[in-house]
Design a protein around this motif. Structure first.
Motif, short mmCIF file in Angstrom:
data_model
loop_
_atom_site.label_atom_id
_atom_site.label_comp_id
_atom_site.label_asym_id
_atom_site.label_seq_id
_atom_site.Cartn_x
_atom_site.Cartn_y
_atom_site.Cartn_z
N ASN A 1 -4.00 -8.46 1.68
CA ASN A 1 -5.04 -9.29 2.29
C ASN A 1 -4.66 -9.80 3.68
O ASN A 1 -5.54 -10.18 4.46
CB ASN A 1 -5.36 -10.49 1.40
CG ASN A 1 -6.30 -10.13 0.26
OD1 ASN A 1 -7.08 -9.18 0.37
ND2 ASN A 1 -6.24 -10.88 -0.82
N THR A 2 -3.37 -9.82 4.00
CA THR A 2 -2.93 -10.46 5.25
C THR A 2 -2.20 -9.53 6.20
O THR A 2 -2.30 -9.69 7.41
CB THR A 2 -2.02 -11.66 4.94
OG1 THR A 2 -0.89 -11.20 4.16
CG2 THR A 2 -2.77 -12.74 4.17
N ASN A 3 -1.45 -8.56 5.69
CA ASN A 3 -0.65 -7.69 6.56
C ASN A 3 -0.47 -6.33 5.88
O ASN A 3 0.39 -6.15 5.02
CB ASN A 3 0.71 -8.32 6.84
CG ASN A 3 1.47 -7.59 7.93
OD1 ASN A 3 1.48 -6.36 8.00
ND2 ASN A 3 2.13 -8.34 8.80
N LEU A 4 -1.32 -5.39 6.28
CA LEU A 4 -1.32 -4.09 5.62
C LEU A 4 0.02 -3.38 5.77
O LEU A 4 0.50 -2.75 4.82
CB LEU A 4 -2.45 -3.23 6.20
CG LEU A 4 -2.57 -1.82 5.62
CD1 LEU A 4 -2.83 -1.86 4.12
CD2 LEU A 4 -3.67 -1.03 6.34
N LEU B 1 2.30 -2.05 2.67
CA LEU B 1 2.71 -0.67 2.42
C LEU B 1 4.21 -0.57 2.20
O LEU B 1 4.68 0.23 1.38
CB LEU B 1 2.29 0.21 3.59
CG LEU B 1 0.76 0.33 3.82
CD1 LEU B 1 0.47 1.17 5.04
CD2 LEU B 1 0.09 0.91 2.59
N LYS B 2 4.98 -1.40 2.93
CA LYS B 2 6.41 -1.44 2.67
C LYS B 2 6.69 -2.04 1.29
O LYS B 2 7.58 -1.59 0.57
CB LYS B 2 7.11 -2.27 3.75
CG LYS B 2 7.23 -1.58 5.09
CD LYS B 2 8.08 -2.40 6.04
CE LYS B 2 8.30 -1.65 7.35
NZ LYS B 2 9.15 -2.44 8.28
N GLY B 3 5.90 -3.08 0.94
CA GLY B 3 6.08 -3.71 -0.37
C GLY B 3 5.80 -2.76 -1.52
O GLY B 3 6.46 -2.81 -2.57
N VAL B 4 4.83 -1.88 -1.34
CA VAL B 4 4.50 -0.90 -2.38
C VAL B 4 5.69 0.01 -2.66
O VAL B 4 5.98 0.35 -3.81
CB VAL B 4 3.25 -0.07 -1.97
CG1 VAL B 4 3.11 1.17 -2.84
CG2 VAL B 4 2.01 -0.93 -2.05
N ARG B 5 6.40 0.41 -1.60
CA ARG B 5 7.52 1.32 -1.79
C ARG B 5 8.72 0.65 -2.46
O ARG B 5 9.52 1.32 -3.10
CB ARG B 5 7.95 1.88 -0.42
CG ARG B 5 6.91 2.76 0.23
CD ARG B 5 7.52 3.58 1.35
NE ARG B 5 8.22 2.78 2.33
CZ ARG B 5 7.64 2.18 3.35
NH1 ARG B 5 6.34 2.28 3.52
NH2 ARG B 5 8.34 1.47 4.21
N GLN C 1 0.63 -10.65 -7.66
CA GLN C 1 -0.10 -11.57 -6.78
C GLN C 1 0.48 -11.56 -5.36
O GLN C 1 -0.26 -11.66 -4.37
CB GLN C 1 -0.06 -12.99 -7.36
CG GLN C 1 -0.90 -13.16 -8.62
CD GLN C 1 -2.38 -12.88 -8.39
OE1 GLN C 1 -2.93 -13.24 -7.36
NE2 GLN C 1 -3.00 -12.21 -9.35
N LEU C 2 1.81 -11.43 -5.24
CA LEU C 2 2.42 -11.36 -3.92
C LEU C 2 1.99 -10.09 -3.18
O LEU C 2 1.71 -10.13 -1.98
CB LEU C 2 3.95 -11.40 -4.05
CG LEU C 2 4.56 -12.74 -4.45
CD1 LEU C 2 6.07 -12.59 -4.67
CD2 LEU C 2 4.30 -13.80 -3.37
N LEU C 3 1.93 -8.98 -3.92
CA LEU C 3 1.50 -7.73 -3.30
C LEU C 3 0.02 -7.80 -2.92
O LEU C 3 -0.39 -7.30 -1.86
CB LEU C 3 1.75 -6.57 -4.25
CG LEU C 3 1.74 -5.15 -3.66
CD1 LEU C 3 2.67 -5.04 -2.46
CD2 LEU C 3 2.11 -4.13 -4.72
#
Length: 844
Positions: free
Chosen positions: A690-693, A697-701, A683-685
């Motif tokens: 939704n708010t800061n692409l 993208l950093k979160g995905v890594r 849910q955080l990702l």
């Protein structure tokens, strides 16, 4: 040369014996460029009489040099007088032009006046001081010689012989007076301020451009500019010049200073007090002239002490973050330190001074790009309102200039400058942190990553080169900033002069295709920046690529631009186990308003890295920017066609980033799409997308790979309309019932082709990914049937009302299973194909 010949004629008229002068000597003293030639004879300061010379023909070499030295100095004085007259003539129309600037029909605007007369008052003050000092020294020598001549005549009247006169030392005294004439300190003071010419030289082309443009467009200015008259000397004769010819005089003058010093030094005895001073002045002048000849805009010499040199490498206006908030400061980067100062006052190049703020030695300095910070909602709202106000002022200026000159144009233009200056101070959010070994730290804020890298790159290089700290003379260094500066004022588009036809106004589209030349595989993203008025967003970036030696994006970025002339690109790699991103290449190129409506493909070379992109320009009037706070549009729970359109792609970034991350580190993860990740982290990702692409993208890594796979599944489940449109459900069901395998395959592929572009290419992109996952089935335990079972219900749903859920699941799984097994599955497109020109241009 004329002055020297006049002196010879004068001596012959006085029956004074004159030794022949060789032609070589004349060529040595008087250069072909005529710098020491005087077109006038002044009566206010005459050449000293030298009747005493007839008493002795056996003069030594030193005395000859001193006599010829006087001739050289006289030529310099006459040349300086002529140059001062030219500078004074150039400044005559400044006050009248300033007076008309505030009227309804100005000849020149305030900005144009500032450009045309920039640094001229300072040059006049500099050379007037030098001229007055040199004239006083020569007049003093003349008075002393006249006194000695008087004593000589008295001695002769009293019946003394020539030998007796010599015995009394009158000739020696006159030679001593010549030897005591010192001017070296005057020349040292002059050359120490040669850097004053740097600002004039840097501004010269802009000044000429204004003069030429206004000469053609305004008959009043043409009359003024084509009939400038400068006094030739103390008499009433005058020479006629054009304004453009007068503008060139300082350039011509500064290049001849070295020749003058060389001639003067060659006729100064080695034991003369002036010799070492003139040698140092010649060295400084030669160094400055060498820098001009090499067109060196980035190195300026400052002498700190004997044997030590400091050079200015770069300077510009930046926003400094301090306790009192944001402040616009002028930052100077020298070879061994950073100096931050505050500009105080100044107009038309005069009365400028700097106030010291802080400095940091480069030795041991740590520099960190702290990334991009989000503005507070209140600040962002004020920025949006200021942009809307600037747009309205810009439109008002344009409307006024279409008609007759209005007295309100300058007032509106001034308001536009004030708004842009406020925006320049409050909008930057890219921070560069500086930490010294003494514990001091400062934060610089910039709005352009390209500009930030222009600072960080030379600072990092100089840090590596510095092994010691040289304590600076801060007062001297600060005072020299006005003369050494290369950037005269903050970069404001409202201050830029030039033809509007040479800039872009409308929509500029850029597609970033791919890059090559990396030394090792890396994830990379590209930031694209344009200049011009910052009414709209002029900075955008691509998503992050998969770790590769040749990253691919094929991502389209569009800008609404007004006054854009340049496009800049910065390539950044994202390294694992490193909190900081690293710039691996940057480049820029000039935008051509003749860019066609078709895409033009370009290869931008940035050292070892080559970037391929396409550009397209559509000129049109701009709609007013919104003054309300705009936020990124959401991605989840939005039709995929809408998301693809707002991102300018065929496959949304959320799908591509999650797929690439799973392929990077999840292909051998057991149960990669069957084992669920943390629901909270998913849910955080989702919220980040939704708010800061960029943050997403950093979160995905950094997220667990099962969280990434769970986010991908959630995206397809949350689509308001299934990826495979519901109205195709019955057609797919009938195709599955066909007994012939070839007919079944043909029907199912035909149905797939009928899907909308974004739906079809996203489905194909996912299917190809799932096939690569199934190739690792022995490790990840995810067979084709398992993958079809997981994704089938998310990708395909029947239209309401739903009747038989068990039958529905069978159809969903079978359709996905068939597509995964198909050997003729088409290759997906991630972006729209471009209608490009045949030519492909390479930009270095």
């Amino acid at each position: 040369m004329e002055l020297f010949e006049e002196a010879l004629d004068y001596l012959k008229d006085e029956n004074v014996a004159v030794e022949p002068v060789t032609p070589g000597l004349l060529e040595e003293v008087f250069t072909d460029d005529g710098f020491l030639q005087s077109p006038m004879r002044t009566e206010s300061f005459s050449l000293p009489e030298v009747g005493i010379r007839h008493v002795s023909k056996a003069r030594n070499t030193s005395e000859d040099m001193l006599e010829k030295r006087l001739v050289v100095l006289r030529g310099i004085l006459n040349s300086e007088e002529l140059y001062l007259n030219e500078l004074e003539t150039m400044l005559i129309p400044m006050k009248p032009l300033k007076a008309t600037a505030g009227t309804s029909q100005p000849v020149l605007s305030c900005e144009e006046i500032q450009t045309v007369f920039f640094q001229v008052p300072e040059l006049l003050a500099l050379h007037r001081d030098f001229y007055q000092g040199l004239k006083a020294r020569l007049e003093g020598a003349m008075e002393l010689n006249e006194g000695l001549e008087s004593e000589l005549h008295q001695g002769a009247f009293q019946g003394l012989s020539t030998e007796e006169v010599q015995e009394q030392g009158l000739v020696a005294e006159q030679g001593k007076s010549h030897h005591l004439l010192t001017v070296g300190d005057l020349f040292q003071k002059l050359v120490s301020q040669l850097a004053t010419y740097r600002g004039y030289i840097d501004n010269y082309e802009s000044a000429v451009e204004v003069v030429r443009r206004c000469t053609q467009s305004d008959p009043r200015f043409r009359t003024l500019a084509e009939s400038m008259r400068a006094r030739k000397g103390s008499d009433s004769s005058k020479s006629e010049y054009t304004f453009e010819a007068l503008l060139y005089k300082p350039l011509d003058r500064v290049t001849k200073t070295t020749l003058v010093l060389h001639d003067l030094l060659s006729h100064t005895p080695p034991d003369h007090h002036d010799a070492p001073l003139l040698q140092e002045a010649l060295r400084i002048s030669s160094s400055f002239l060498s820098g001009l000849n090499e067109a060196s805009q980035c190195k300026k010499a400052v002498t700190l002490s004997k044997g030590m040199r400091r050079q200015l490498m770069h300077d510009g206006f930046v926003v400094c973050l301090c306790e009192n908030g944001r402040s616009l400061r002028h930052l100077f980067l020298y070879t061994d330190l950073l100096l931050c100062v505050k500009l105080k006052g100044g107009s038309l190049g005069r009365h400028c001074q700097y106030r010291y703020c802080w400095h940091m030695p480069l030795f041991g300095l740590r520099v960190r790009w702290a990334g991009e910070e989000e503005h507070l909602p209140d600040t962002q709202q004020r920025i949006s309102c200021m942009k809307a106000k600037m747009y309205q002022l810009r439109q008002a200026v344009r409307q006024q200039r279409r008609g007759l000159h209005s007295r309100f144009v300058d007032r509106i233009h001034k308001k536009l400058q004030e708004c842009e200056l406020w925006l320049l101070t409050h909008s930057p959010n890219l921070s560069l942190d500086l930490h010294s070994t003494s514990g001091k730290s400062h934060t610089l804020l910039m709005s352009s990553l390209y500009e930030l890298e222009e600072w960080r790159e030379p600072i990092d290089r100089l840090i590596r080169e510095n092994t010691e700290t040289v304590p600076p003379d801060l007062l001297t260094l600060t005072n020299s900033c006005v003369k050494l500066r290369m950037t005269q004022q903050p970069h404001l588009e409202s201050l830029q002069s030039g033809n509007a036809d040479q800039s872009l106004c409308g929509t500029l589209s850029v597609v970033v295709h791919s890059a090559c030349g990396l030394q090792e595989p890396a994830c990379m993203w590209v930031r694209v920046e344009v200049d011009g008025f910052d009414f709209f967003s002029i900075r955008e970036q691509t998503h992050s690529s998969l770790s590769s030696l040749e990253p691919q994006w094929n991502q389209e970025i569009s800008f609404q631009v007004d006054g854009a002339k340049n496009l800049r690109v910065v390539c950044i790699t994202q390294l694992e186990n490193c909190p900081e991103d690293m710039v691996v290449g940057r480049g820029s190129f000039k935008l051509d308003p003749a860019i066609t409506k078709k895409w033009k493909k370009l290869n931008l070379s940035m050292g070892q890295l080559d970037l391929t992109l396409s550009v397209k320009y559509l000129p049109h009037p701009l709609d007013p920017p919104s003054s309300t706070l705009t936020q990124q549009l959401p991605v989840f729970c939005v039709p995929i066609g809408v998301v693809a359109q707002q991102e300018g792609v065929l496959v949304p970034h959320v799908v591509r980033s999650c797929v690439k991350e799973v392929e990077r580190r999840g292909l051998e993860e057991e149960g990669i799409y069957r084992t669920s990740g943390s629901a909270k982290e998913i849910q955080l990702l989702k919220h980040s997308f939704n708010t800061n692409l960029r943050e997403a993208l950093k979160g995905v890594r950094s997220a667990e790979v099962n969280v990434v796979s769970g986010t991908l599944k959630l995206y397809f489940r949350d689509l308001p309309e299934p990826l495979v449109p519901a109205d195709l459900y019955q057609s797919l069901k009938k195709a599955l019932d066909l007994p012939d395998l070839a007919s079944k395959q043909s029907a199912l592929l035909h149905i797939l082709e009928s899907c909308p572009n974004a739906n079809r290419n996203t489905l194909l992109y996912l299917l190809h990914h799932l096939r690569r996952v199934s190739e690792k089935v022995e490790v990840n335990k995810m067979s084709v049937m398992n993958l079809a079972t997981v994704f089938g219900p998310s990708l395909l749903r029947p239209p309401a009302p739903r009747v038989d859920i068990s039958e529905e699941v069978v159809v969903q799984v079978q359709v996905v299973y068939f597509y995964l097994q198909c050997n003729d599955l088409p290759t997906p497109l991630t972006s729209l194909p471009l209608d490009t020109e045949d030519e492909q241009e390479t930009i270095m």
